[in-house]
Design a protein around this motif. Sequence first.
Motif, PDB file in Angstrom:
ATOM      1  N   GLY A 167       0.713  -1.365   0.017  1.00 60.31           N
ATOM      2  CA  GLY A 167      -0.102   0.027   0.104  1.00 60.31           C
ATOM      3  C   GLY A 167       0.928   1.190  -0.021  1.00 60.31           C
ATOM      4  O   GLY A 167       0.275   2.423  -0.175  1.00 60.31           O
ATOM      5  N   TYR A 168       2.200   1.233   0.045  1.00 54.08           N
ATOM      6  CA  TYR A 168       3.097   2.371  -0.015  1.00 54.08           C
ATOM      7  C   TYR A 168       3.543   2.767  -1.346  1.00 54.08           C
ATOM      8  O   TYR A 168       4.417   3.546  -1.357  1.00 54.08           O
ATOM      9  CB  TYR A 168       4.148   2.078   1.132  1.00 54.08           C
ATOM     10  CG  TYR A 168       3.553   2.333   2.476  1.00 54.08           C
ATOM     11  CD1 TYR A 168       3.276   3.604   3.004  1.00 54.08           C
ATOM     12  CD2 TYR A 168       3.291   1.214   3.170  1.00 54.08           C
ATOM     13  CE1 TYR A 168       2.738   3.748   4.496  1.00 54.08           C
ATOM     14  CE2 TYR A 168       3.045   1.350   4.532  1.00 54.08           C
ATOM     15  CZ  TYR A 168       2.727   2.541   4.971  1.00 54.08           C
ATOM     16  OH  TYR A 168       2.174   2.805   6.197  1.00 54.08           O
ATOM     17  N   SER A 169       3.416   1.916  -2.405  1.00 53.25           N
ATOM     18  CA  SER A 169       4.104   2.230  -3.785  1.00 53.25           C
ATOM     19  C   SER A 169       3.306   3.207  -4.432  1.00 53.25           C
ATOM     20  O   SER A 169       2.126   3.398  -4.192  1.00 53.25           O
ATOM     21  CB  SER A 169       4.138   0.765  -4.404  1.00 53.25           C
ATOM     22  OG  SER A 169       4.805  -0.212  -3.979  1.00 53.25           O
ATOM     23  N   ASP A 170       3.898   3.803  -5.132  1.00 61.17           N
ATOM     24  CA  ASP A 170       3.621   5.030  -6.047  1.00 61.17           C
ATOM     25  C   ASP A 170       4.685   5.190  -6.934  1.00 61.17           C
ATOM     26  O   ASP A 170       5.539   4.728  -7.068  1.00 61.17           O
ATOM     27  CB  ASP A 170       3.282   6.397  -4.997  1.00 61.17           C
ATOM     28  CG  ASP A 170       4.464   7.084  -4.743  1.00 61.17           C
ATOM     29  OD1 ASP A 170       5.586   6.340  -4.974  1.00 61.17           O
ATOM     30  OD2 ASP A 170       4.385   8.143  -3.847  1.00 61.17           O
ATOM     31  N   ASP A 171       4.150   6.221  -7.958  1.00 58.75           N
ATOM     32  CA  ASP A 171       4.985   6.526  -9.003  1.00 58.75           C
ATOM     33  C   ASP A 171       6.286   7.355  -8.505  1.00 58.75           C
ATOM     34  O   ASP A 171       7.333   6.869  -9.403  1.00 58.75           O
ATOM     35  CB  ASP A 171       4.212   7.538 -10.048  1.00 58.75           C
ATOM     36  CG  ASP A 171       2.980   6.981 -10.901  1.00 58.75           C
ATOM     37  OD1 ASP A 171       3.172   5.698 -10.728  1.00 58.75           O
ATOM     38  OD2 ASP A 171       2.173   7.683 -11.351  1.00 58.75           O
ATOM     39  N   LEU A 180      14.395   3.115   2.435  1.00 60.64           N
ATOM     40  CA  LEU A 180      13.059   3.435   2.254  1.00 60.64           C
ATOM     41  C   LEU A 180      12.254   3.296   3.719  1.00 60.64           C
ATOM     42  O   LEU A 180      11.892   2.362   4.020  1.00 60.64           O
ATOM     43  CB  LEU A 180      12.251   2.566   1.220  1.00 60.64           C
ATOM     44  CG  LEU A 180      12.465   2.860  -0.455  1.00 60.64           C
ATOM     45  CD1 LEU A 180      14.070   2.123  -0.664  1.00 60.64           C
ATOM     46  CD2 LEU A 180      11.652   2.052  -1.297  1.00 60.64           C
ATOM     47  N   ILE A 181      12.120   4.639   4.151  1.00 61.45           N
ATOM     48  CA  ILE A 181      11.704   4.763   5.717  1.00 61.45           C
ATOM     49  C   ILE A 181       9.979   4.876   5.508  1.00 61.45           C
ATOM     50  O   ILE A 181       9.708   5.761   5.177  1.00 61.45           O
ATOM     51  CB  ILE A 181      12.395   5.690   6.170  1.00 61.45           C
ATOM     52  CG1 ILE A 181      13.639   5.629   6.177  1.00 61.45           C
ATOM     53  CG2 ILE A 181      11.777   5.855   7.596  1.00 61.45           C
ATOM     54  CD1 ILE A 181      14.606   6.777   6.349  1.00 61.45           C
ATOM     55  N   HIS A 182       9.653   3.496   5.900  1.00 59.95           N
ATOM     56  CA  HIS A 182       8.021   3.991   5.837  1.00 59.95           C
ATOM     57  C   HIS A 182       7.422   4.320   7.218  1.00 59.95           C
ATOM     58  O   HIS A 182       7.895   4.233   8.260  1.00 59.95           O
ATOM     59  CB  HIS A 182       7.402   2.281   5.658  1.00 59.95           C
ATOM     60  CG  HIS A 182       7.713   1.748   4.258  1.00 59.95           C
ATOM     61  ND1 HIS A 182       9.095   1.600   3.787  1.00 59.95           N
ATOM     62  CD2 HIS A 182       6.879   1.375   3.321  1.00 59.95           C
ATOM     63  CE1 HIS A 182       8.818   1.108   2.574  1.00 59.95           C
ATOM     64  NE2 HIS A 182       7.559   0.776   2.449  1.00 59.95           N
ATOM     65  N   GLY A 224       4.223   9.048   1.892  1.00 61.78           N
ATOM     66  CA  GLY A 224       4.815   9.130   2.983  1.00 61.78           C
ATOM     67  C   GLY A 224       6.072   8.468   3.187  1.00 61.78           C
ATOM     68  O   GLY A 224       6.703   8.584   4.455  1.00 61.78           O
ATOM     69  N   VAL A 225       6.587   7.633   2.242  1.00 58.78           N
ATOM     70  CA  VAL A 225       7.942   7.087   2.474  1.00 58.78           C
ATOM     71  C   VAL A 225       8.899   7.908   2.164  1.00 58.78           C
ATOM     72  O   VAL A 225       8.953   8.692   1.128  1.00 58.78           O
ATOM     73  CB  VAL A 225       7.908   5.848   1.480  1.00 58.78           C
ATOM     74  CG1 VAL A 225       9.173   5.033   1.609  1.00 58.78           C
ATOM     75  CG2 VAL A 225       6.755   4.856   1.912  1.00 58.78           C
ATOM     76  N   LEU A 226      10.038   8.012   3.054  1.00 58.13           N
ATOM     77  CA  LEU A 226      11.235   8.863   2.883  1.00 58.13           C
ATOM     78  C   LEU A 226      12.283   8.114   2.393  1.00 58.13           C
ATOM     79  O   LEU A 226      12.528   6.851   2.929  1.00 58.13           O
ATOM     80  CB  LEU A 226      11.762   9.592   4.019  1.00 58.13           C
ATOM     81  CG  LEU A 226      12.811  10.426   4.023  1.00 58.13           C
ATOM     82  CD1 LEU A 226      12.470  11.455   2.885  1.00 58.13           C
ATOM     83  CD2 LEU A 226      13.273  10.976   5.197  1.00 58.13           C
TER      84      LEU A 226
END
Length: 194
Positions: free
Chosen positions: A38-42, A152-154, A185-187
Amino acid sequence: MRSINVTLSITLDGVVQGLGRRDEDTRDGFDLGGWGNGYSDDVMAREMAKGMSRPGDMLFGRRTWQDFSAAWSGRTDGNPFTAHMNPAKKYVVSRTLADADGWQNSVLLRGSAAETVAELKASPGNDLSVIGSVSLVRSLHAAGLLDRLTLLIHPLTLGRGARLFQGPAPLTKFSLAGSVATTKGVLIAHYERR
C-alpha cells in the motif's frame, strides 16, 4: 574496486522483516508480514528505476536469493524489474546451498560472507547491489564493506520484528547524499559512507 550498494525498506522503529508478503519471513513468530503493501507509488517506482538503470551485478543472501528466484526466474512479463534482474549477474552468499542453478546468471559464493564478499569487492567488475538480505547486510556492515545505503523509510512502527542493526555494529559515519518523499509518506534516503 567495486562498491556495494544496499537498498532496504524499513519502518520508523527499524524493522526490516517481512515487507512484502504475510508469509515472507515468519522467523521468531513474526506475524506482521506484508507491512510494506500500500505504500508504492509513481515516485517510488521512478526512484527504484534509477537504481536499475545503472549497470551492475546483484548480491544476495541465501534466503532472499531463493525468494527472488522463485518469484522472478521464470517471468517474461515485460516488468522492468524482471528485465533488470534476470539478465544481471547474481552472486549468492551461502554455506548451505548446493548450487545456484535455480536462477540464470547466478554464482554461488561459499564460505564466510565477509571474506568471500571482500574478495569479490576487490576484484574487477561491476558495482554490487543488495536488495533485502538483511543478515548479509549486517555481516557486510560489521566488516566495513558497505559503501551506500538507500533506505525506504515507511511511516509506521511495528513494535517487533528483526531490526536492521541488531547487536553490535561498528561506528560508521554516513552522509546524506539525497532524499525524496513519496506521495504515500515513504522517505527514500540515500546515504554514502564517509
